[in-house]
Motif scaffolding. Structure first.
Motif, short mmCIF file in Angstrom:
data_model
loop_
_atom_site.label_atom_id
_atom_site.label_comp_id
_atom_site.label_asym_id
_atom_site.label_seq_id
_atom_site.Cartn_x
_atom_site.Cartn_y
_atom_site.Cartn_z
N HIS A 60 -51.77 35.11 35.42
CA HIS A 60 -51.73 34.80 36.84
C HIS A 60 -52.04 36.01 37.72
O HIS A 60 -52.15 35.87 38.94
N PHE A 61 -52.19 37.19 37.12
CA PHE A 61 -52.64 38.33 37.91
C PHE A 61 -54.05 38.07 38.45
O PHE A 61 -54.46 38.68 39.45
N ASN A 62 -54.79 37.16 37.82
CA ASN A 62 -56.12 36.82 38.32
C ASN A 62 -56.07 36.08 39.65
O ASN A 62 -57.11 35.91 40.31
N ILE A 63 -54.88 35.62 40.05
CA ILE A 63 -54.74 34.96 41.34
C ILE A 63 -54.80 35.96 42.48
O ILE A 63 -54.92 35.58 43.66
N SER A 64 -54.72 37.26 42.16
CA SER A 64 -54.70 38.29 43.19
C SER A 64 -55.89 38.16 44.12
O SER A 64 -55.78 38.30 45.33
N GLN A 65 -57.07 37.90 43.55
CA GLN A 65 -58.28 37.63 44.34
C GLN A 65 -59.12 36.60 43.58
O GLN A 65 -59.73 36.93 42.57
N VAL A 66 -59.14 35.37 44.05
CA VAL A 66 -60.02 34.35 43.48
C VAL A 66 -61.17 34.16 44.46
O VAL A 66 -60.96 33.75 45.60
N LEU A 67 -62.38 34.48 44.02
CA LEU A 67 -63.56 34.41 44.89
C LEU A 67 -64.27 33.08 44.71
O LEU A 67 -64.34 32.56 43.58
N PHE A 68 -64.82 32.55 45.81
CA PHE A 68 -65.49 31.26 45.77
C PHE A 68 -66.93 31.40 46.24
O PHE A 68 -67.18 31.75 47.40
N LEU A 69 -67.87 31.17 45.33
CA LEU A 69 -69.30 31.19 45.65
C LEU A 69 -69.76 29.75 45.83
O LEU A 69 -69.92 29.01 44.87
N LYS A 70 -69.92 29.35 47.09
CA LYS A 70 -70.32 27.98 47.40
C LYS A 70 -71.84 27.91 47.47
O LYS A 70 -72.46 28.52 48.33
N HIS A 71 -72.44 27.13 46.56
CA HIS A 71 -73.91 27.08 46.46
C HIS A 71 -74.52 26.11 47.45
O HIS A 71 -75.60 26.35 47.98
N TYR A 72 -73.86 25.00 47.67
CA TYR A 72 -74.37 24.03 48.63
C TYR A 72 -73.21 23.24 49.21
O TYR A 72 -72.09 23.29 48.71
N ASP A 73 -73.50 22.54 50.30
CA ASP A 73 -72.48 21.69 50.93
C ASP A 73 -72.56 20.28 50.37
O ASP A 73 -73.65 19.73 50.19
N SER A 74 -71.40 19.71 50.11
CA SER A 74 -71.31 18.31 49.74
C SER A 74 -69.93 17.84 50.13
O SER A 74 -69.00 18.66 50.27
N PRO A 75 -69.73 16.54 50.34
CA PRO A 75 -68.39 16.05 50.71
C PRO A 75 -67.31 16.49 49.73
O PRO A 75 -66.22 16.90 50.14
N LEU A 76 -67.61 16.42 48.41
CA LEU A 76 -66.59 16.78 47.43
C LEU A 76 -66.31 18.28 47.44
O LEU A 76 -65.15 18.71 47.30
N ILE A 77 -67.35 19.09 47.59
CA ILE A 77 -67.14 20.54 47.65
C ILE A 77 -66.33 20.90 48.89
O ILE A 77 -65.41 21.73 48.83
N GLU A 78 -66.62 20.27 50.02
CA GLU A 78 -65.85 20.55 51.23
C GLU A 78 -64.40 20.11 51.06
O GLU A 78 -63.47 20.81 51.48
N LYS A 79 -64.19 18.96 50.44
CA LYS A 79 -62.82 18.50 50.18
C LYS A 79 -62.09 19.47 49.24
O LYS A 79 -60.90 19.71 49.39
N THR A 80 -62.84 20.02 48.28
CA THR A 80 -62.25 20.97 47.34
C THR A 80 -61.80 22.24 48.06
O THR A 80 -60.69 22.75 47.84
N VAL A 81 -62.66 22.76 48.94
CA VAL A 81 -62.31 23.96 49.69
C VAL A 81 -61.08 23.71 50.56
O VAL A 81 -60.15 24.53 50.61
N GLU A 82 -61.05 22.55 51.22
CA GLU A 82 -59.90 22.22 52.06
C GLU A 82 -58.63 22.05 51.23
O GLU A 82 -57.54 22.45 51.63
N ARG A 83 -58.78 21.47 50.05
CA ARG A 83 -57.62 21.27 49.17
C ARG A 83 -57.07 22.62 48.70
O ARG A 83 -55.85 22.81 48.63
N ILE A 84 -57.96 23.54 48.41
CA ILE A 84 -57.53 24.88 47.99
C ILE A 84 -56.79 25.56 49.12
O ILE A 84 -55.73 26.18 48.91
N ARG A 85 -57.32 25.44 50.33
CA ARG A 85 -56.63 26.03 51.49
C ARG A 85 -55.26 25.39 51.69
O ARG A 85 -54.31 26.05 52.10
N GLY A 86 -55.18 24.08 51.41
CA GLY A 86 -53.94 23.36 51.66
C GLY A 86 -52.87 23.58 50.61
O GLY A 86 -51.69 23.75 50.95
N ILE A 87 -53.24 23.57 49.33
CA ILE A 87 -52.21 23.61 48.27
C ILE A 87 -52.43 24.74 47.27
O ILE A 87 -51.75 24.79 46.25
N GLY A 88 -53.34 25.67 47.58
CA GLY A 88 -53.55 26.79 46.66
C GLY A 88 -52.28 27.59 46.43
O GLY A 88 -52.11 28.21 45.37
#
Length: 671
Positions: free
Chosen positions: A212-240
């Motif tokens: 879990h030390f890898n949680i210190s910085q988890v980087l997200f490389l978003k390649h394109y926009d899609s409804p599911l990718i946007e929902k995923t980003v929002e979900r991470i912000r909400g319950i990460g």
């Protein structure tokens, strides 16, 4: 591109596909099974007018420029300004700190703050990126470019579209990327399709397996926009935040062991598996009552119907009920510290109450202070599954008769629902389990201790509400919630997902809880009478619990083994970090090895698992926080000095807590 070149390109694409399928067959057979004979439906790889390998979808090419050039620009932008998740600890005020682990974590923060500007400028400037989530694979060229620019330890590739992933398999070779990760002790993971929650769970799995030390910085490389990718980003912000919730500390587990032993010594029996219990009341609905704001509007219903419904009260809801002359059939507690006694005893100090504690049955997690349980009519224990004391009971349970439900924390509402299900009830109403609030001023029932004029923990409660955020409401569009409430909601949902046979109605005007049906309490009718309710509840609790196998001799013999195994495990684990570190990357590699060693305990025998739950939380928290804090140092020489000082302090801390364990495991806890 002439015909020969085009044919050669097609052959290369096919060869790449076959090589990737061979890799997937070996490394990820479940994904291989999906794609070995795959036929895309509306998206595929094609050669465009500029002779570039491109993605073709709905009669047009997806990339409007050379896909490789686009990928190179995207990676450059990502490295310059990455999207990332950062591990954060909320420190206590100095005068509130009781535990040594809290003091040490705060001292790490203080040193970091004094020696740096206390900012992370850009985590992607690191020599090695320890965890990158690629959201959207496309043709995969951005992944190759990332590996060309940086060493990468752990990667999760999430591609929502099966067609697009199949196209990717034609374009980049995955084996060199896999090999680079595994050579460094990391892993390259792939998830195709599914939901945003699937991505959250996959990240959680990677953190668990690789540290879990890898949680210190988890980087997200978003390649394109899609409804599911946007929902995923929002979900991470909400319950990460749930990725770093509920690990516990060695000191917490010592208290849990101490209380477990005291409870067993007091002959409080342990809840058995549901299949060993014949619950004659299972057809009657259970009302689980917590202390949320909406309890106020349910009081009259509970008072009117209390003789013909089964009421399970949660924690501080007890006083609210008793103040209204409502007697619960079973009370639930789950907090481990002895400080909970003050809250329970406040009931005895409340004037005008006609119902006493010694008239009420209680079921509590094994970690609850025995002097609390002794104040009730009858006391029974529910084994906490991810807990050293609960695992001690399990290690003694050679006949496998006791129950160990998942998701019994972090709040007493979780414990209550787990208890109701384990007792065999299948019709459940949630009352006052708001796990949120419409107004920050009305955060609990007005009948509860929180609104007493002399309630001395007002500031602590108010501080916990300061960071409230918005979630979907049960009856309203949205409500405020907190991290602890949100984690509780998540675990309620996971528990209900495992028990879909249980029908659950949510009457609270708080957070929406999946797998429950919203129902206003005023709409509940057709309540059937329960004959001899009190006698039948007492009979149920008597049949549902046992002390078999939990003799003092068995317990003490087991504890001798646990003490010895804990000493050996700590010697092995701390030996890994009893060296000098020159870089953050060296530290991460050793933390990874340390984590793998911890997991061997988790996968060992019942005694090893007790040891694992004793110590794992301290390792996870300190690994994550030391690693996170190291990123604040841009001066690499100062960083190395800071790392070594932190690791040395942690090693000494764990040695000291072990001595406290062997000296105090069977004595009253310090808090």
């Amino acid at each position: 591109m002439d015909a020969n070149q085009q044919e050669l390109t097609k052959m290369m694409l096919q060869a790449t596909l076959l090589a990737n399928l061979a890799l997937l067959k070996e490394q990820m057979p479940a994904i291989y099974d999906v794609f070995r004979d795959y036929t895309p439906s509306d998206t595929g790889v094609a050669i465009d007018e500029a002779s570039n390998i491109n993605l073709y979808n709905k009669d047009k090419f997806v990339y409007q420029e050379n896909p490789k050039d686009f990928a190179h620009k995207q990676v450059a932008e990502f490295l310059a300004e990455p999207l990332y998740f950062k591990f954060i600890i909320q420190h206590q005020d100095d005068d509130s700190i009781v535990f040594e682990h809290a003091a040490l974590l705060k001292s790490i923060y203080n040193v970091r703050k004094a020696e740096t500007d206390n900012k992370i400028n850009n985590p992607a400037e690191e020599k090695r990126l320890d965890f990158v989530c690629v959201l959207g694979g496309g043709l995969g060229y951005q992944i190759e470019e990332l590996f060309n620019k940086k060493d990468v330890l752990n990667v999760l590739l999430f591609e929502p579209s099966k067609d697009t992933f199949y196209a990717l398999l034609h374009c980049i070779e995955l084996k060199p990327l896999f090999d680079k990760c595994t050579a460094n002790g990391g892993q390259f993971s792939i998830r195709v399709g599914g939901s945003e929650d699937g991505v959250i769970n996959e990240i959680s799995k990677i953190l668990f397996e690789n540290g879990h030390f890898n949680i210190s910085q988890v980087l997200f490389l978003k390649h394109y926009d899609s409804p599911l990718i946007e929902k995923t980003v929002e979900r991470i912000r909400g319950i990460g935040h749930r990725w770093a919730a509920g690990w516990g500390f060695f000191e917490d587990e010592i208290i849990g062991i101490s209380h477990t032993l005291a409870n067993l010594n007091a002959k409080f029996p342990v809840l058995k598996k549901p299949e060993l219990v014949n619950n004659s009341l299972r057809q009657h609905p259970v009302y689980i009552v917590a202390n949320g704001p909406s309890l106020d509007s349910a009081i009259e219903f509970l008072k009117t119907n209390q003789n013909n419904i089964i009421i399970i009260s949660c924690g501080t809801a007890l006083r609210a009920l008793l103040s209204n002359n409502i007697k619960p059939d079973i009370h639930i507690e789950m907090e481990r510290t002895a400080g909970l006694l003050e809250w329970v005893e406040s009931i005895n100090r409340t004037s005008g109450l006609t119902i006493k504690l010694d008239e009420i049955n209680i079921i509590a997690l094994n970690t609850v202070y025995d002097n609390i349980l002794k104040r009730f009519k009858s006391a029974h224990l529910l084994s906490k599954v991810n807990d050293a004391g609960g695992r001690l009971i399990r290690a003694l349970d050679t006949k496998k008769q006791f129950t160990y439900p998942d998701y019994s924390n972090p709040t007493v509402s979780n414990t209550a629902l787990a208890t109701a299900i384990e007792l065999g009830f299948e019709d459940v109403y949630l009352v006052g389990i708001d796990l949120g609030f419409e107004s920050k001023e009305h955060h609990h029932s007005k009948h509860s201790i929180y609104f007493d004029n002399d309630f001395k923990h007002k500031k602590v409660v108010e501080k916990g509400i300061e960071g409230a955020f918005v979630v979907k409401g049960n009856f309203t569009e949205e409500v405020f919630t907190t991290s602890i409430f949100d984690s509780s909601k998540g675990n309620l949902e996971l528990l209900l997902q495992k028990n879909l046979n249980v029908k659950v109605f949510n009457t609270a005007n708080g957070a929406f809880i999946r797998y429950t049906e919203p129902k206003h309490i005023k709409d509940i009718n057709d309540i059937k009478a329960i004959a001899n309710k009190q006698d039948r509840i007492a009979s149920l609790l008597n049949k549902a619990t046992s002390l078999e196998q939990l003799s003092p001799y068995n317990i003490e013999s087991k504890m001798d083994v646990i003490k010895s195994k804990t000493k050996y495990a700590l010697e092995q684990l701390l030996a890994y970090t009893s060296v000098s570190f020159n870089s953050r990357e060296e530290l991460a590699d050793i933390f990874n090895i340390q984590n793998k060693s911890l997991l061997t305990l988790k996968n060992g025998n019942a005694d090893d698992i007790v040891v694992y739950w004793l110590i794992q939380g301290s390792f996870r928290y300190f690994q994550a926080y030391i690693m996170t804090s190291s990123y604040y140092y841009s001066d690499l020489e100062k960083r190395a000095g800071f790392i070594n000082a932190c690791v040395d302090a942690f090693n000494e801390h764990m040695k000291g807590i072990y001595l406290e364990f062997i000296e105090n495991y069977n004595k009253p806890s310090k808090i």
